[in-house]
Every structure is written in C-alpha cells, then in structure tokens.
Motif scaffolding. Structure first.
Motif, short mmCIF file in Angstrom:
data_model
loop_
_atom_site.label_atom_id
_atom_site.label_comp_id
_atom_site.label_asym_id
_atom_site.label_seq_id
_atom_site.Cartn_x
_atom_site.Cartn_y
_atom_site.Cartn_z
N TYR A 144 0.82 -1.21 0.00
CA TYR A 144 0.00 0.00 0.00
C TYR A 144 0.85 1.27 0.00
O TYR A 144 0.47 2.29 0.56
N VAL A 145 2.01 1.19 -0.65
CA VAL A 145 2.84 2.38 -0.83
C VAL A 145 2.03 3.44 -1.59
O VAL A 145 1.26 3.11 -2.49
N PRO A 146 2.15 4.71 -1.23
CA PRO A 146 1.44 5.75 -1.98
C PRO A 146 1.83 5.74 -3.46
O PRO A 146 3.01 5.61 -3.80
N ILE A 147 0.83 5.86 -4.33
CA ILE A 147 1.05 5.86 -5.78
C ILE A 147 0.50 7.15 -6.38
O ILE A 147 -0.67 7.49 -6.18
N LEU A 148 1.37 7.84 -7.12
CA LEU A 148 0.98 9.02 -7.88
C LEU A 148 1.01 8.64 -9.36
O LEU A 148 2.06 8.29 -9.89
N ILE A 149 -0.16 8.66 -10.02
CA ILE A 149 -0.20 8.26 -11.42
C ILE A 149 -0.03 9.48 -12.33
O ILE A 149 -0.48 10.57 -12.02
N LEU A 150 0.64 9.24 -13.47
CA LEU A 150 0.82 10.25 -14.50
C LEU A 150 0.05 9.79 -15.73
O LEU A 150 0.21 8.66 -16.19
N THR A 151 -0.79 10.66 -16.27
CA THR A 151 -1.56 10.30 -17.46
C THR A 151 -1.44 11.40 -18.51
O THR A 151 -1.43 12.58 -18.18
#
Length: 232
Positions: A75-82
């Motif tokens: 559950y590491v924080p995830i920042l998505i790039l789109t």
C-alpha cells in the motif's frame, strides 16, 4: 531519506524526474517497463516510500501495475501520470489503488508539491489548522493522524493521505452513516454522482488495518444502499 520509484518509459522524462527529485533530497530508482515495475513492487516493494507511475507503459499498463501492487498487500502511496485529461482514467486509477494523479504536461512545482504531500505523514491535507483530532482508539487499534500511522496488535501501519482522509471523514460523523457520494466529494474531490467503487476499495484497505476479521467488520460497517458508518 525517502526512496521513490519512478515508472516511466520516456527516458528524457524519467531522467528529468530523477534529477529534480534527487535535488529535493530523495533517493530515486527508475524503471521503464510495466512488467519489471510490477515484479519489483510485489517482491521488494517495502523499500519504497512512493511510486510515480505512468499509465502508458510497455509490457504492462500502469493500471495493472497498481492493481497487482495492491493485490500483493503493498500500500505504498502511488501518484499516477496520465497523458489524457480524461475523467475515466482518473477514476480507474483511483479504483486500482492510486492515491493521487497528474495530467501531462505538468509543472515541476506541482509535481514536487504532490510528492511532498504524499510523503508527509504529519497531518492530513484536509485537516483544519489547530485540529485536535490527532489520535483516536478504534477497537484494538490506535490511529495517529499527526503521524499518519495506525498502531495495531500486530504492528504499525502507515496511512496514505486518502486513507487518513476517509477515516477522518467517517470519524467526524460520530457513528452516523455517510453516503458514498459525500465521501467522494469530501475525500477525493469528485462529484457525488460519479460512478466508481473507489470508496469501497479504500474501505477494504482500512478494514485490513482495523478489523480483527475484515470479512466480518465491526468498526467500519456497511449501511445497505447508503454507504458506511464507523463504530469505535
């Protein structure tokens, strides 16, 4: 020193992210393939404090990378790039377990601000100044909002900003039921009528932290046809 995994197949962008994040004092590893990223997060993901994840990747897309990480218990924080300013991409990314997103092209200052927010464990971004809700006991666990941690009988769990925000929103209703729409608007900034299961997915995560038996929850309780309520 926080260790950040950058998953990006555009070499110039990956190099730029690495340079600027290291200038901020972070340790950075880069991966350009979705399959490699998924394998790394499943086998050795605990060494990262944040993942910056592009959605369009060779080998395996970013959505599937995020889904596999969460399915493996990471559950590491995830920042998505789109690259698409598409609400459907945002909603799907959140449903697969991402905590925040940025649309390309983005400003460096905005990216660094998001990174600082996701790494920060001292206070939830939505908490008012002078907020007194710092620690609260729920069943056999103690939630520390000021440290973004939950102390459980089996150990300490780190909370992401969205997990902390969802838990706080439920706590502030003092046992009253809260609709999914209210939670979407308050915690994720989405319109209440947005069709998504992101609230339910995050509730599953919180139950794993707080419940003795997550399949028979006693503290985060479903209210049929409405939403959820929290029972201490």
């Amino acid at each position: 020193m926080p260790n950040i995994l950058v998953v990006e197949d555009e070499a110039h962008l990956a190099e730029g992210l690495q340079f600027n994040l290291e200038a901020e004092g972070h340790s950075v590893e880069t991966v350009g393939d979705g399959l490699e990223a998924a394998a790394l997060l499943e086998s050795d993901g605990d060494r990262f404090q944040l993942v910056i994840l592009d959605l369009m990747l060779p080998g395996m897309g970013g959505f599937e990378v995020a889904r596999r990480a969460r399915a493996s218990g990471n559950y590491v924080p995830i920042l998505i790039l789109t690259a698409k300013d598409d609400k459907r991409d945002l909603i799907r990314g959140l449903e697969e377990g991402a905590d925040d997103y940025l649309t390309k092209p983005f400003q460096l200052d905005e990216l660094l601000a998001r990174v600082r927010g996701l790494l920060r464990r001292r206070r939830w971004d939505g908490a008012p100044e002078g907020d007194s809700l710092r620690s609260v006991v729920i069943g056999g666990a103690t939630v520390h909002f000021d440290r973004f941690e939950i102390e459980t009988p089996s150990g300490t769990v780190n909370l992401t900003t969205r997990e902390a925000g969802l838990l706080r929103a439920l706590l502030e209703r003092d046992g009253d039921a809260v609709t999914r729409g209210e939670l979407l608007e308050e915690v994720w900034g989405l319109r209440p009528e947005t069709r998504t299961r992101v609230v339910d997915n995050f509730v599953v995560r919180l139950r794993r932290y707080l419940e003795e038996d997550p399949s028979r929850p006693r503290h985060i309780v479903s209210v049929r046809g409405h939403g959820y309520r929290l029972v201490r």
